[in-house]
Design a protein around this motif. Structure first.
Motif, short mmCIF file in Angstrom:
data_model
loop_
_atom_site.label_atom_id
_atom_site.label_comp_id
_atom_site.label_asym_id
_atom_site.label_seq_id
_atom_site.Cartn_x
_atom_site.Cartn_y
_atom_site.Cartn_z
N THR A 78 0.82 -1.21 0.00
CA THR A 78 0.00 0.00 0.00
C THR A 78 0.86 1.26 0.00
OG1 THR A 78 -0.11 -0.06 2.41
CG2 THR A 78 -1.91 -1.12 1.20
N GLY A 79 2.16 1.12 0.18
CA GLY A 79 3.06 2.27 0.21
C GLY A 79 3.37 2.66 1.65
N LYS A 80 4.39 3.47 1.79
CA LYS A 80 4.78 3.88 3.14
C LYS A 80 3.90 5.03 3.61
CE LYS A 80 8.59 6.70 1.46
NZ LYS A 80 10.02 6.94 1.50
N ASP A 81 3.76 5.12 4.92
CA ASP A 81 2.97 6.19 5.52
C ASP A 81 3.78 7.48 5.57
OD1 ASP A 81 0.86 4.43 6.03
OD2 ASP A 81 1.60 3.91 8.02
N ASN A 82 3.07 8.60 5.60
CA ASN A 82 3.71 9.90 5.74
C ASN A 82 4.02 10.11 7.23
OD1 ASN A 82 4.59 12.51 5.68
ND2 ASN A 82 2.67 13.39 4.94
N LEU A 83 5.21 9.71 7.63
CA LEU A 83 5.58 9.79 9.04
C LEU A 83 5.69 11.22 9.53
CD1 LEU A 83 8.25 6.93 9.21
CD2 LEU A 83 5.80 6.82 9.70
N LYS A 84 5.75 12.18 8.61
CA LYS A 84 5.83 13.59 9.01
C LYS A 84 4.53 14.08 9.63
CE LYS A 84 7.37 14.50 4.91
NZ LYS A 84 7.83 15.11 3.68
N LYS A 85 3.48 13.26 9.57
CA LYS A 85 2.23 13.61 10.25
C LYS A 85 2.37 13.53 11.76
CE LYS A 85 -1.26 12.29 6.85
NZ LYS A 85 -2.44 11.40 6.66
N ILE A 86 3.45 12.88 12.22
CA ILE A 86 3.70 12.79 13.66
C ILE A 86 4.54 13.99 14.07
CG2 ILE A 86 4.87 11.45 15.45
CD1 ILE A 86 4.20 8.93 13.87
N LYS A 87 4.09 14.68 15.08
CA LYS A 87 4.80 15.87 15.56
C LYS A 87 6.20 15.47 16.03
CE LYS A 87 4.38 19.73 18.74
NZ LYS A 87 3.57 20.33 19.81
N GLY A 88 7.20 16.16 15.52
CA GLY A 88 8.59 15.88 15.87
C GLY A 88 9.34 15.14 14.78
N ILE A 89 8.64 14.67 13.76
CA ILE A 89 9.30 13.99 12.64
C ILE A 89 9.32 14.94 11.45
CG2 ILE A 89 9.24 12.06 11.02
CD1 ILE A 89 7.98 10.36 13.15
N ASN A 90 10.53 15.31 11.05
CA ASN A 90 10.69 16.14 9.86
C ASN A 90 11.19 15.27 8.71
OD1 ASN A 90 13.43 15.75 10.39
ND2 ASN A 90 13.70 17.75 11.31
N TRP A 134 5.10 10.34 20.22
CA TRP A 134 5.03 9.65 18.92
C TRP A 134 4.14 8.42 18.98
CZ3 TRP A 134 10.42 9.20 16.13
CH2 TRP A 134 10.93 10.48 15.89
N LEU A 135 4.24 7.63 20.06
CA LEU A 135 3.49 6.38 20.13
C LEU A 135 1.98 6.64 20.14
CD1 LEU A 135 5.62 4.38 22.72
CD2 LEU A 135 5.86 4.48 20.26
N ASP A 136 1.56 7.61 20.92
CA ASP A 136 0.13 7.94 20.98
C ASP A 136 -0.37 8.43 19.63
OD1 ASP A 136 0.12 7.26 23.67
OD2 ASP A 136 0.50 9.32 24.33
N GLN A 137 0.40 9.30 18.99
CA GLN A 137 0.00 9.80 17.68
C GLN A 137 -0.05 8.68 16.65
OE1 GLN A 137 1.82 13.66 16.41
NE2 GLN A 137 3.00 13.40 18.29
N ALA A 138 0.94 7.78 16.69
CA ALA A 138 1.00 6.68 15.73
C ALA A 138 -0.19 5.74 15.91
CB ALA A 138 2.31 5.92 15.88
N LYS A 139 -0.60 5.52 17.15
CA LYS A 139 -1.75 4.65 17.41
C LYS A 139 -3.02 5.24 16.81
CE LYS A 139 0.19 2.55 21.54
NZ LYS A 139 0.25 2.51 22.99
N ILE A 140 -3.16 6.55 16.88
CA ILE A 140 -4.33 7.22 16.30
C ILE A 140 -4.24 7.17 14.77
CG2 ILE A 140 -5.48 9.45 16.01
CD1 ILE A 140 -4.58 10.06 18.94
N LEU A 141 -3.07 7.48 14.23
CA LEU A 141 -2.90 7.56 12.78
C LEU A 141 -3.00 6.19 12.11
CD1 LEU A 141 -0.03 10.20 12.71
CD2 LEU A 141 -2.39 10.54 11.92
#
Length: 161
Positions: A78-90, A134-141
């Motif tokens: 399905t392709g990689k996720d946009n990890l920049k949606k997580i605060k702190g990842i540029n 990051w973990l909390d945001q990733a669980k939501i995303l």
């Protein structure tokens, strides 16, 4: 008959001894050549940190991989996720995570505290994972929902470089 058998056995023992001796001499000469070549390569090749990290980014730092999170060889179909949606990842951190084999929110959501510590040390971003949650945001995303921060990234209100 006993004399013939004993002569055959003696000849086999002599041949075996000569074979071992010849093998030892050949191996000794080859090992000195291999050592010379490996010393030459190790001075120019392995000690160069740029070469080591291009082979495998794990060699970037000299610490244990016991707490390294599970990684993938390549992203899902399905392709990689946009990890920049997580605060702190540029963009830089996302590229380094991808080089490690971390492509999806699901992977980040499964990290333990030791995995977080390992990633923070490896990427030289102390405290960033825990401070930015990051973990909390990733669980939501990973469920397909958006966080306030990720929605701002999608809308273009926040540019992540």
């Amino acid at each position: 008959m006993f004399e013939v058998a004993s002569q055959i056995v003696i000849n086999l023992l002599i041949a075996c001894f000569i074979g071992f001796l010849a093998g030892y001499i050949v191996a000794k000469s080859r090992s000195s050549k291999i050592k010379a070549i490996s010393n030459e390569k190790s001075e120019n090749f392995i000690d160069d940190p740029k070469v080591r990290t291009s082979i495998n980014p794990i060699f970037k730092k000299g610490f244990s991989v016991d707490n390294k999170p599970l990684v993938l060889s390549f992203p899902k179909s399905t392709g990689k996720d946009n990890l920049k949606k997580i605060k702190g990842i540029n963009s830089r951190i996302e590229a380094e995570l991808n080089n490690l084999g971390i492509y999806h929110f699901e992977q980040i959501a499964k990290w333990s505290n030791k995995n977080c510590d390992w990633i923070e040390a490896f990427l030289d971003i102390p405290g960033s994972i825990k401070n930015n949650q990051w973990l909390d945001q990733a669980k939501i995303l990973q469920t397909g929902n958006e966080t306030i921060y990720s929605q701002k990234v999608v809308d273009g209100e926040i540019e992540v470089d």
